[in-house]
Design an enzyme around this catalytic site. Structure first.
Site, PDB file in Angstrom:
ATOM      1  N   CYS A  38       0.965  -1.313   0.003  1.00 40.18           N
ATOM      2  CA  CYS A  38      -0.040  -0.052  -0.100  1.00 40.18           C
ATOM      3  C   CYS A  38       0.972   1.206  -0.032  1.00 40.18           C
ATOM      4  CB  CYS A  38      -0.883  -0.006   1.314  1.00 40.18           C
ATOM      5  SG  CYS A  38      -1.919   1.469   1.298  1.00 40.18           S
ATOM      6  N   ASN A  76      -0.069  -7.794 -11.668  1.00 43.29           N
ATOM      7  CA  ASN A  76      -1.002  -7.074 -11.249  1.00 43.29           C
ATOM      8  C   ASN A  76      -0.204  -5.400 -11.875  1.00 43.29           C
ATOM      9  OD1 ASN A  76      -1.566  -4.962  -8.376  1.00 43.29           O
ATOM     10  ND2 ASN A  76      -3.170  -5.419  -9.831  1.00 43.29           N
ATOM     11  N   LYS A 102       1.075  -9.311  -0.982  1.00 46.11           N
ATOM     12  CA  LYS A 102       1.011  -8.298  -1.956  1.00 46.11           C
ATOM     13  C   LYS A 102       2.130  -7.492  -1.836  1.00 46.11           C
ATOM     14  CE  LYS A 102      -0.883  -5.923  -5.598  1.00 46.11           C
ATOM     15  NZ  LYS A 102      -1.990  -4.921  -5.084  1.00 46.11           N
TER      16      LYS A 102
END
Length: 314
Positions: A98, A200, A139
């Site tokens: 993030c 991604n 992630k």
């Protein structure tokens, strides 16, 4: 090929997940992050951010949902991971990507990219807590400001015991700049690891998906902004269908405006639909016209009336 609906904090919330999975064939959704600091959070936090837990971790249409945790304390991440599994999450996703300034300022998300050793310890703690039978995914981005240590970061994830890793093909500093996407580096990571790598970043069409798969060598994709720009993106990618007609988009917007949100302070629908229109504008020119029509709405009721009228006129 799996297509996973990515987490987008403050955007892809439970209501949007429910809407998009109703007519898409996503293989998995990842929840908005649960922020873990120094305690095992109460169950109500998980039920609010991931109400699908009330129904064995599935959306109404049957898509499994995986809870994402964000934090930097291996001990507390482990305890919260165990709780999320007990509540019905389909595995655990650990957020190390993030780019939010607020999140990074408190040493979470992408800030962990500076500390591969901590990523390793946190991943291992989560793995030990949830056991070998539950899926653990992580992630990441390619790094904080450079990609030099991208493979080291990914290897820390693998050595920590993760089952799979999703890689956003940019650094934290790159943000979401289209010209900074590096699918080739994702491919290098895939070649270096033995666990599955999910690609991604910058996937907005069938052609984007095919090119990404070819360049990275990955079998699975994760989509985020593209799922909002093209609301039937999973079907576009999997079955090469056309993006939804604008009339269908208006129907979706109208339906979304009537979603019952028990935590709504009165501005949820106004903010989210205007936000969604900004994403839709990337593909649908009609979105700008509709935005001009609704931007003056100051109540949910006025917004609903405007969208319902727009739907009936098409």
């Amino acid at each position: 090929m799996r297509i996973i609906l990515a987490p987008m904090q403050g955007v892809l919330d439970p209501f949007m997940r429910q809407l998009l999975t109703a007519f898409n064939s996503y293989d998995l959704c990842v929840s908005e992050f649960v922020r873990v600091v120094n305690q095992c959070l109460p169950k109500k936090v998980y039920y609010r951010l991931c109400p699908e837990l009330y129904q064995q971790g599935y959306t109404d249409s049957g898509t499994p949902v995986r809870v994402q945790l964000l934090g930097q304390s291996p001990e507390w991440l482990a305890e919260n991971a165990q709780l999320a599994i007990e509540l019905g999450s389909h595995g655990i996703d650990f957020n190390c990507g993030c780019p939010s300034k607020t999140v990074n300022g408190s040493c979470g998300g992408a800030s962990l990219l500076k500390q591969p050793e901590l990523i390793y310890r946190a991943t291992k703690a989560i793995r030990d807590a949830i056991g070998a039978d539950e899926t653990l995914s992580v992630k990441i981005r390619l790094g904080w400001s450079e990609k030099t240590f991208a493979i080291d970061i990914a290897d820390a994830v693998q050595q920590g015991g993760a089952d799979e890793i999703a890689v956003h093909g940019r650094t934290k500093i790159d943000g979401y700049r289209a010209d900074r996407i590096d699918w080739e580096k994702i491919g290098e990571i895939r070649q270096a690891l033995s666990i599955p790598v999910i690609a991604n970043g910058e996937i907005f069409s069938w052609q984007d998906a095919q090119t990404c798969l070819a360049v990275t060598g990955c079998d699975d994709l994760m989509v985020a902004r593209g799922a909002l720009q093209i609301p039937n993106l999973s079907e576009v990618i999997k079955h090469q269908v056309e993006p939804l007609a604008w009339s269908k988009i208006v129907m979706l917007l109208a339906a979304y405006s009537h979603v019952d949100n028990q935590w709504d302070s009165g501005f949820y629908h106004l903010a989210r639909i205007k936000q969604w229109l900004r994403f839709l504008l990337k593909y649908y020119t009609e979105a700008e016209i509709l935005f001009e029509k609704i931007k003056g709405c100051t109540t949910t009721e006025a917004l609903q009336m405007m969208l319902d009228r727009e739907k009936n006129e098409i």
